[in-house]
Structures are given as C-alpha cells and as structure tokens.
Design a protein around this motif. Structure first.
Motif, PDB file in Angstrom:
ATOM      1  N   UNK A 193     -38.914 129.559   9.759  1.00  0.00           N
ATOM      2  CA  UNK A 193     -38.685 130.431   8.594  1.00  0.00           C
ATOM      3  C   UNK A 193     -37.255 130.956   8.508  1.00  0.00           C
ATOM      4  N   UNK A 194     -36.532 130.981   9.616  1.00  0.00           N
ATOM      5  CA  UNK A 194     -35.143 131.448   9.584  1.00  0.00           C
ATOM      6  C   UNK A 194     -34.193 130.402   9.019  1.00  0.00           C
ATOM      7  N   UNK A 195     -34.695 129.158   8.821  1.00  0.00           N
ATOM      8  CA  UNK A 195     -33.868 128.106   8.251  1.00  0.00           C
ATOM      9  C   UNK A 195     -32.788 127.622   9.201  1.00  0.00           C
ATOM     10  N   UNK A 196     -31.691 127.139   8.611  1.00  0.00           N
ATOM     11  CA  UNK A 196     -30.594 126.587   9.404  1.00  0.00           C
ATOM     12  C   UNK A 196     -29.831 125.570   8.576  1.00  0.00           C
ATOM     13  N   UNK A 197     -29.295 124.543   9.235  1.00  0.00           N
ATOM     14  CA  UNK A 197     -28.548 123.475   8.566  1.00  0.00           C
ATOM     15  C   UNK A 197     -29.374 122.203   8.533  1.00  0.00           C
ATOM     16  N   UNK A 198     -29.313 121.457   7.432  1.00  0.00           N
ATOM     17  CA  UNK A 198     -30.087 120.223   7.298  1.00  0.00           C
ATOM     18  C   UNK A 198     -29.218 119.137   6.685  1.00  0.00           C
ATOM     19  N   UNK A 199     -29.275 117.935   7.269  1.00  0.00           N
ATOM     20  CA  UNK A 199     -28.551 116.779   6.746  1.00  0.00           C
ATOM     21  C   UNK A 199     -29.552 115.689   6.419  1.00  0.00           C
ATOM     22  N   UNK A 200     -29.507 115.182   5.193  1.00  0.00           N
ATOM     23  CA  UNK A 200     -30.409 114.113   4.748  1.00  0.00           C
ATOM     24  C   UNK A 200     -29.565 112.859   4.553  1.00  0.00           C
ATOM     25  N   UNK A 201     -29.892 111.802   5.318  1.00  0.00           N
ATOM     26  CA  UNK A 201     -29.062 110.595   5.350  1.00  0.00           C
ATOM     27  C   UNK A 201     -29.879 109.379   4.961  1.00  0.00           C
ATOM     28  N   UNK A 202     -29.402 108.636   3.975  1.00  0.00           N
ATOM     29  CA  UNK A 202     -30.062 107.410   3.559  1.00  0.00           C
ATOM     30  C   UNK A 202     -29.463 106.188   4.241  1.00  0.00           C
ATOM     31  N   UNK A 203     -30.317 105.212   4.563  1.00  0.00           N
ATOM     32  CA  UNK A 203     -29.891 103.964   5.204  1.00  0.00           C
ATOM     33  C   UNK A 203     -30.598 102.794   4.506  1.00  0.00           C
ATOM     34  N   UNK A 204     -29.955 101.651   4.464  1.00  0.00           N
ATOM     35  CA  UNK A 204     -30.554 100.441   3.894  1.00  0.00           C
ATOM     36  C   UNK A 204     -30.506  99.303   4.901  1.00  0.00           C
ATOM     37  N   UNK A 205     -31.113  98.171   4.524  1.00  0.00           N
ATOM     38  CA  UNK A 205     -30.960  96.960   5.325  1.00  0.00           C
ATOM     39  C   UNK A 205     -29.672  96.245   4.891  1.00  0.00           C
TER      40      UNK A 205
ATOM     41  N   UNK B 166     -26.212 116.033   1.848  1.00  0.00           N
ATOM     42  CA  UNK B 166     -26.803 114.737   1.519  1.00  0.00           C
ATOM     43  C   UNK B 166     -25.730 113.658   1.647  1.00  0.00           C
ATOM     44  N   UNK B 167     -26.027 112.616   2.431  1.00  0.00           N
ATOM     45  CA  UNK B 167     -25.065 111.527   2.635  1.00  0.00           C
ATOM     46  C   UNK B 167     -25.794 110.188   2.617  1.00  0.00           C
ATOM     47  N   UNK B 168     -25.046 109.120   2.370  1.00  0.00           N
ATOM     48  CA  UNK B 168     -25.564 107.760   2.459  1.00  0.00           C
ATOM     49  C   UNK B 168     -24.724 106.948   3.422  1.00  0.00           C
ATOM     50  N   UNK B 169     -25.380 106.101   4.205  1.00  0.00           N
ATOM     51  CA  UNK B 169     -24.675 105.262   5.174  1.00  0.00           C
ATOM     52  C   UNK B 169     -24.765 103.774   4.829  1.00  0.00           C
ATOM     53  N   UNK B 170     -25.486 103.443   3.761  1.00  0.00           N
ATOM     54  CA  UNK B 170     -25.630 102.038   3.417  1.00  0.00           C
ATOM     55  C   UNK B 170     -26.243 101.249   4.553  1.00  0.00           C
ATOM     56  N   UNK B 171     -25.635 100.091   4.857  1.00  0.00           N
ATOM     57  CA  UNK B 171     -26.121  99.241   5.943  1.00  0.00           C
ATOM     58  C   UNK B 171     -25.297  99.410   7.213  1.00  0.00           C
ATOM     59  N   UNK B 172     -24.413 100.442   7.254  1.00  0.00           N
ATOM     60  CA  UNK B 172     -23.422 100.562   8.326  1.00  0.00           C
ATOM     61  C   UNK B 172     -23.995 101.009   9.663  1.00  0.00           C
ATOM     62  N   UNK B 173     -25.183 101.627   9.679  1.00  0.00           N
ATOM     63  CA  UNK B 173     -25.761 102.120  10.932  1.00  0.00           C
ATOM     64  C   UNK B 173     -27.192 101.619  11.089  1.00  0.00           C
ATOM     65  N   UNK B 174     -27.364 100.317  11.352  1.00  0.00           N
ATOM     66  CA  UNK B 174     -28.729  99.791  11.520  1.00  0.00           C
ATOM     67  C   UNK B 174     -29.407 100.394  12.736  1.00  0.00           C
TER      68      UNK B 174
ATOM     69  N   UNK C  90     -37.663  90.311   9.320  1.00  0.00           N
ATOM     70  CA  UNK C  90     -38.339  91.239   8.404  1.00  0.00           C
ATOM     71  C   UNK C  90     -38.623  92.565   9.105  1.00  0.00           C
ATOM     72  N   UNK C  91     -39.007  92.491  10.376  1.00  0.00           N
ATOM     73  CA  UNK C  91     -39.330  93.689  11.146  1.00  0.00           C
ATOM     74  C   UNK C  91     -38.089  94.571  11.317  1.00  0.00           C
ATOM     75  N   UNK C  92     -36.958  93.958  11.654  1.00  0.00           N
ATOM     76  CA  UNK C  92     -35.725  94.725  11.841  1.00  0.00           C
ATOM     77  C   UNK C  92     -35.270  95.356  10.533  1.00  0.00           C
ATOM     78  N   UNK C  93     -35.306  94.578   9.465  1.00  0.00           N
ATOM     79  CA  UNK C  93     -34.851  95.115   8.185  1.00  0.00           C
ATOM     80  C   UNK C  93     -35.748  96.260   7.710  1.00  0.00           C
ATOM     81  N   UNK C  94     -37.051  96.152   7.934  1.00  0.00           N
ATOM     82  CA  UNK C  94     -37.956  97.234   7.547  1.00  0.00           C
ATOM     83  C   UNK C  94     -37.627  98.515   8.306  1.00  0.00           C
ATOM     84  N   UNK C  95     -37.295  98.389   9.595  1.00  0.00           N
ATOM     85  CA  UNK C  95     -36.945  99.571  10.391  1.00  0.00           C
ATOM     86  C   UNK C  95     -35.645 100.199   9.918  1.00  0.00           C
TER      87      UNK C  95
END
Length: 452
Positions: free
Chosen positions: A197-209, A245-253, A260-265
């Motif tokens: 409930x005291x909250x804090x800092x949050x980072x939301x990062x998107x990743x793709x295959x 909010x940030x995006x990393x694309x495919x740079x951090x697999x 197919x299994x690796x790309x899904x992860x």
C-alpha cells in the motif's frame, strides 16, 4: 554403503566462520570429489554447501568460500574424513543455522559457537583455505513462483518484485491490443501491487521475439508496455507508484535461439516493482498463491512417504524411486530432503533429468544445467512454487543441489530443498518435466505432512 555425516558446529572466527563436517562409511571408500560442487565454476570443491539463517526476519544465505580441491583430503576407516568449509561472518546473535549439503541432505538447528567454544582448530582451517570472498555473501533468500498455466511468473529479490506476463496470453498475435485473457493475467500483477500500500517505483518493459525487423519490434514492444501500463491503471490505483514505461524490442531475449519455444518465451512484458516498504507483503502473498485449481497431474502420482517409481530418462534400464516423507517449517520457509534412489544400472549424473520447462528454466540459466534439481516444485492452488533463491554475482541461484553426484547401485541420495512457506498442513511436490515429450522426470507426490 551409505555415507553418514556429522554436521557442526559453525564456528565464528573474526570476520569469517568455519563449519565442521565428519563423513564416515562402512564401505571401502567415501566418494566426495564431486559431491559438493556449486555454482562458482570450480569442480571438486565444497562450494555447493550453503549456510542459511531461516529463522531471521530476513533470511540470508552464506556461500562456501574455500575453493581448494578436496580430492586429496585424507581419510581413514576409523575416523572417516573431516572437512572444514569456510564462510563469511555470521551475526553475533545467531544461535543456529540450517545447512544444505549437496547430495547428503539438509540439516536444521546446527549450533553456532564462538572460537573459544570450538573443539577443533577453526583458525587453522581458515589459514589453509583458498578463500574467495566474492562468493561469500550473505545473500537475501527470496521466492520464485509462477501460474501453473504458464501465463505469468513472479520473482522476488532483494527489495524488488518482478512479474513476467506472457505476450502470447496477454496480446493478440502481432498486436498491442490486449486479449480477452489479459485481465485475468494482469489481475495477478494488481494483486502483487496491492501487497504494498505504500507504493514505490515501477518499470513496465515490453519485449518481442526476433521476427520482423528491429524498428518494427521496438515500436511493438513500446506499444505493448504502454497497453499494460494503461490497463493496470484502469484495474487498480497506481497513485502511490512512480511508473516508467519502456520497450526493448528484440534486444534482450530471455531465451537464445529461433525455435517456437524460445520465441514464445521472449514475447513478454515485465513489470518490475521496487516497493518503498518490502516487508508489507508476505502474509497476503501466501493467501494469493493458494487461489485457483491445482493443475492436473501429467505423470505418475503417489503418496509422499511411499514415493513413486519412474523410468530414468537418462539411463536405460534404471528406475528412479522418488519420495518426500515430510517437510519442516523453519521460520517463513519449508525445508525437505527429497529421497532419490536409483535401481538398476548405475545412474548417469550428467543427464538433465530435473530441469524446469522453458521459460521457467531461464531464471537460473547457466547455473542449474546438466544435473541440477531445479524441478522440485510445490503446488499451492494454481501456483507453482519453485525452490527459494538468492541473487549471487552470477545471477539467481536456487537453494537446492546444483549437481547430482554419482552413487552406488541402490544408494539413496538426499536432495535438500528450501521453499517459501505455503501455509499449508500438507504439501504436494510436483516435477513438471521439460514440457516436451519424454524429456525429464514427470511425477507428483501428495499428502506430504508439514512438521513444526
């Protein structure tokens, strides 16, 4: 013949400590060469031995620091072999510890004494050791859980919580539009945030295959991260959280490769929360983990004390008897010794039979490989509870046996494991296998009593 071990005491010597181990057997020899290997990359050492303060408010782990070889350690039939693994400094008020001995089990209540009370030369053991303080710790013990259906997983670290959401569940294909299932998955994220409930800092990062070009994947990852941030803001009050909010694309697999299994992860969104007060969460987290149905068993099922017999996927003609008669509650943790008894031909220990499926296996990538025991998980409702972990200089390490040791035919190996306390009177041990046909051991043990 079985190896017997006397453990303790752990002796404080200035800014270091020494543990006494005495191993004996009625057989012709004691094979300790590869028994205690750990994650530091040096073979024939005692680096896999862990000392843990599980009764403390913040449980900690000390890594063994003597990297000298134990191959030439002397032994006699009468006295056996005496080993003196070294560790960093333990707190002055700590009266006892839990010790994990790879392949020999986990021992609780090992006394901690000062050098003046020791009946052996602890200072001399330190002088003879080849000490590497970079692996000493102490490291904070934390939890690693996942939804049993694979839609998300949660890892707690030293003051952080990371929830990884599967992109294939949360989004339509090649889209930043949230799927019909997304709210159910993101509800797990909002529950985690609600613990603080005291909250804090949050980072939301998107990743793709790695399908499509870099620029397209970068944009898709940013849009997906923003979609998650927007939906979380609609599902719960984020007023006490500072959101990035940030995006990393495919740079951090997360998983290397183009299967197919690796790309899904790799298609995922990670929500990293750094709470202002990390102590607010534990009791509520136990209740949350118990929700949802237990997944259907995929392999042989048996009672914990009786055990089950499964064909060894790595050694033709060998059966493995696996049992877990009981677990013990120590502070906010559960500890147990999984009994592994090979029957038939000698068991090959280089086989990866107890590995977690992708993407869970990536949590400990490069640490538990070839012959670890990572797949000893507990089921708590719809949540899979992995072994407790700690963050070392090499990444997260599970509090388990890192490398199985060879054993004579019929000999039982004790594989100690520490798990977060599920709050249950009985627990279920589940070995999920790799998630691929005929890969790894798949089994379940039920009705395992929790002793105080």
């Amino acid at each position: 013949m079985a190896t017997r071990v006397e453990v303790g005491p752990l002796v404080r010597v200035g800014a270091r400590s020494v543990l006494r181990l005495r191993l004996t057997t009625e057989g012709e020899r004691i094979g300790v060469a590869a028994k205690f290997d750990g994650w530091a990359g040096r073979v024939y050492t005692m680096q896999g031995i862990l000392v843990m303060s599980l009764t403390e408010p913040e449980a900690r782990v000390w890594g063994e620091t003597d990297l000298s070889s134990i191959i030439a350690k002397p032994w006699t039939e009468e006295e056996g072999i005496v080993l003196m693994p070294t560790f960093g400094e333990v707190p002055a008020g700590l009266e006892s510890v839990t010790v994990l001995l790879p392949n020999l089990g986990l021992v609780t209540g090992v006394p901690v004494v000062d050098a003046a009370q020791a009946e052996f030369d602890a200072a001399g053991a330190i002088e003879e050791a080849e000490i590497d303080d970079s692996i000493a710790g102490p490291f904070v013990l934390s939890s690693f859980t996942a939804a049993a259906d694979g839609s998300s997983e949660t890892s707690t670290g030293d003051g952080t919580v990371t929830v990884t959401v599967s992109g294939d569940v949360a989004f339509a294909v090649d889209s930043a539009e949230l799927s019909a299932q997304a709210d159910a998955v993101l509800a797990g994220v909002t529950e985690q945030l609600g613990f603080y409930p005291s909250g804090g800092a949050m980072t939301i990062t998107g990743h793709t295959d790695d399908v499509a070009d870099d620029a397209y994947n970068q944009g898709l990852s940013e849009r997906r991260a923003q979609a998650v941030a927007d939906r979380l803001g609609a599902l719960t009050d984020l007023g006490s959280w500072s959101v990035t909010v940030v995006g990393k694309g495919e740079s951090e697999p997360r998983v290397e490769g183009t299967s197919d299994e690796a790309r899904a992860a790799n298609r995922r969104v990670e929500v990293l929360a750094e709470p202002s007060d990390a102590s607010e969460a534990e009791s509520a987290r136990r209740v949350m983990r118990s929700q949802g149905p237990v997944p259907e068993a995929q392999g042989v099922v048996g009672i914990g004390a009786r055990g089950v017999d499964v064909a060894d996927p790595g050694t033709e003609g060998t059966m493995l008897h696996i049992a877990l008669p009981r677990v013990k509650r120590v502070g906010s943790w559960l500890v147990g010794n999984v009994e592994l008894t090979p029957r038939g031909d000698d068991m090959l220990t280089s086989i990866d039979r107890f590995r977690l499926p992708v993407p869970l296996s990536e949590q400990w990538r490069g640490i538990v490989a070839g012959a670890g025991t990572a797949s000893f998980t507990l089921l708590q409702g719809g949540t899979r509870v992995m072994a407790a972990q700690y963050e070392s200089p090499k990444g997260y390490i599970p509090a388990t046996t890192i490398r199985l040791s060879a054993t004579a035919e019929g000999g039982t190996i004790l594989l100690g494991v520490v798990w977060p306390d599920t709050g249950q009177d009985t627990v279920t041990l589940d070995l999920p296998g790799y998630g691929q046909k005929d890969r790894g051991v798949v089994a379940r043990l039920t009705d395992i009593p929790v002793e105080e």
